[in-house]
Design an enzyme around this catalytic site. Structure first.
Site, mmCIF file in Angstrom:
data_model
loop_
_atom_site.group_PDB
_atom_site.id
_atom_site.type_symbol
_atom_site.label_atom_id
_atom_site.label_comp_id
_atom_site.label_asym_id
_atom_site.label_seq_id
_atom_site.Cartn_x
_atom_site.Cartn_y
_atom_site.Cartn_z
ATOM 1 N N GLU A 1 53.057 39.817 45.690
ATOM 2 C CA GLU A 1 54.175 40.332 45.792
ATOM 3 C C GLU A 1 55.440 39.706 45.746
ATOM 4 O OE1 GLU A 1 51.581 41.366 47.377
ATOM 5 O OE2 GLU A 1 51.470 43.492 47.794
ATOM 6 N N ARG B 1 56.515 38.259 42.669
ATOM 7 C CA ARG B 1 56.875 39.270 41.488
ATOM 8 C C ARG B 1 58.150 40.023 42.020
ATOM 9 N NH1 ARG B 1 52.705 38.561 38.158
ATOM 10 N NH2 ARG B 1 50.487 39.116 39.087
ATOM 11 N N LEU C 1 49.121 47.527 43.105
ATOM 12 C CA LEU C 1 50.183 48.431 42.655
ATOM 13 C C LEU C 1 50.094 48.458 40.972
ATOM 14 C CD1 LEU C 1 52.771 50.546 42.794
ATOM 15 C CD2 LEU C 1 54.057 48.420 42.547
ATOM 16 N N LYS D 1 41.838 48.130 33.782
ATOM 17 C CA LYS D 1 43.176 48.009 34.327
ATOM 18 C C LYS D 1 42.887 47.278 35.611
ATOM 19 C CE LYS D 1 45.428 49.992 31.158
ATOM 20 N NZ LYS D 1 46.047 49.217 30.051
ATOM 21 N N ARG D 2 41.753 46.646 35.774
ATOM 22 C CA ARG D 2 41.422 46.069 37.005
ATOM 23 C C ARG D 2 41.689 46.824 38.135
ATOM 24 N NH1 ARG D 2 39.911 44.134 32.858
ATOM 25 N NH2 ARG D 2 40.222 42.222 32.038
ATOM 26 N N GLY E 1 48.219 45.405 46.717
ATOM 27 C CA GLY E 1 47.918 46.801 47.379
ATOM 28 C C GLY E 1 46.278 46.806 47.363
ATOM 29 N N GLY F 1 54.067 47.477 50.384
ATOM 30 C CA GLY F 1 54.365 48.791 50.590
ATOM 31 C C GLY F 1 53.110 49.807 51.114
ATOM 32 N N GLU G 1 45.612 45.664 50.649
ATOM 33 C CA GLU G 1 46.000 46.497 51.773
ATOM 34 C C GLU G 1 44.886 47.611 51.619
ATOM 35 O OE1 GLU G 1 50.148 47.218 49.680
ATOM 36 O OE2 GLU G 1 50.861 46.595 51.759
ATOM 37 N N ALA H 1 43.712 45.210 41.478
ATOM 38 C CA ALA H 1 44.855 44.394 41.294
ATOM 39 C C ALA H 1 45.990 44.982 42.132
ATOM 40 C CB ALA H 1 44.802 44.235 39.745
#
Ligand code: 1HE
Length: 266
Positions: free
Chosen positions: A142, A145, A72, A32-33, A119, A150, A122, A70
């Protein structure tokens, strides 16, 4: 919780403990990277809130697979169809994890590769040192998309590169490749093998006294949040505690006795 119990409870992270107290925490959802689902964030809180007390002297944050992270987990987010309140609380869990990293007092060195996006950036920016390799790239997708950051990018990424560059990344989807990323401040090092270099830096940092590292990896961040006047006061208090620690006496004695290494440029 013991170290063995902590390790046994991990599914999306792995934790390897070296003899010198260096921990290797690895994001372990490569298929899922290494996207951050809610469960991974909870594991991060478990690990980073316990690291100091369980004896970590420094931590390397690594990743399995070709990409660091990758961001969130967009599929989980899509399927969960969260309410504003639910997503707010999710973000607060991200902040809990990342604040434990930045303010926890244990040096964290991120070994970057591939995508460090959304994220994932982040997360990387909550580490104290970032090491990129030639294939690393940084982005904040983000904006494209229909989302917003966040997990603290407005604070930490803006701190690293300034708000103008961050806004550009979000508005235009700009991608910084490794070398330019280092130039603008997204990472401090560019290495052929980011994990190998991160391990070297972690081993070096682990030789410092834990209380000194605690101050470096906690007090500086706290002081950034204060007025200059309050920060100077807090710095004096921290220096009072750190600079008189009994464990430092032998290092000072070595300098006074002319046996300690001198500071040289190479
Ligand atoms: C994912 C995710 C994800 C991959 N959430 N599942 N983040 C993004 O917008 C980045 C989205 N991801 C990508 O752009 C690409 O996946 C990568 C550049 C990171 C990697 O590309 P690639 O070609 O190696 O992999 P892939 O084929 O796109 O994905 C492989 C699998 O990983 C696939 O799952 P599969 O089950 O179909 O095999 C993907 O669905 C999965 N995957 N990325 C969930 N992000 C607190 S707010 C934070 C806001 C954000 O972070 S926004 C997210 C920004």
């Amino acid at each position: 919780m013991t170290l063995d119990q902590l390790i046994a409870g991990l599914a999306n992270l792995t934790l390897q403990v070296e003899d010198d107290g260096v921990w290797i925490v690895t994001l372990n959802r490569p298929t899922k990277r290494n996207a951050l689902d809610a469960a991974t964030v909870e594991e991060m809180i478990d690990v980073f809130s316990r690291a100091r007390i369980l004896g970590a002297r420094a931590i390397v944050l690594a990743a399995n697979g070709p990409h660091f992270c990758a961001g969130l987990d967009l599929v989980e987010h899509h399927q969960a169809d969260r309410s504003p309140e639910q997503f707010m609380h999710l973000c607060l869990r991200w902040h809990e994890a990342f604040n434990k990293m930045e303010y926890g007092g244990v040096p964290i060195i991120a070994a970057l590769k591939g995508a460090v996006v959304g994220g994932g950036l982040e997360l990387a920016s909550a580490a104290h040192i970032r090491v990129a390799d030639a294939g690393t790239y940084f982005a904040l997708p983000e904006g494209t998309r229909g989302l917003f950051t966040g997990g603290g990018a407005t604070i930490r990424v803006a701190d690293l590169i300034g708000k103008a560059r961050m806004i550009d990344m979000m508005l235009t989807g700009r991608v910084y490749k490794a070398e330019e990323g280092v130039t603008v401040g997204l990472a401090q090092y560019l290495a052929e093998d980011s994990l190998e270099m991160a391990m070297r830096l972690a081993r070096r940092a682990a030789e410092n006294l834990p209380l000194t590292n605690f101050a470096i990896c906690s007090a500086i961040s706290h002081m950034q949040n204060m007025s200059a006047l309050d920060a100077a006061y807090a710095e004096s208090v921290v220096a009072g505690v750190v600079n008189t620690q009994p464990d430092a006496r032998s290092r000072l004695a070595a300098f006074a006795g002319k046996t300690a290494a001198r500071v040289r440029p190479d």
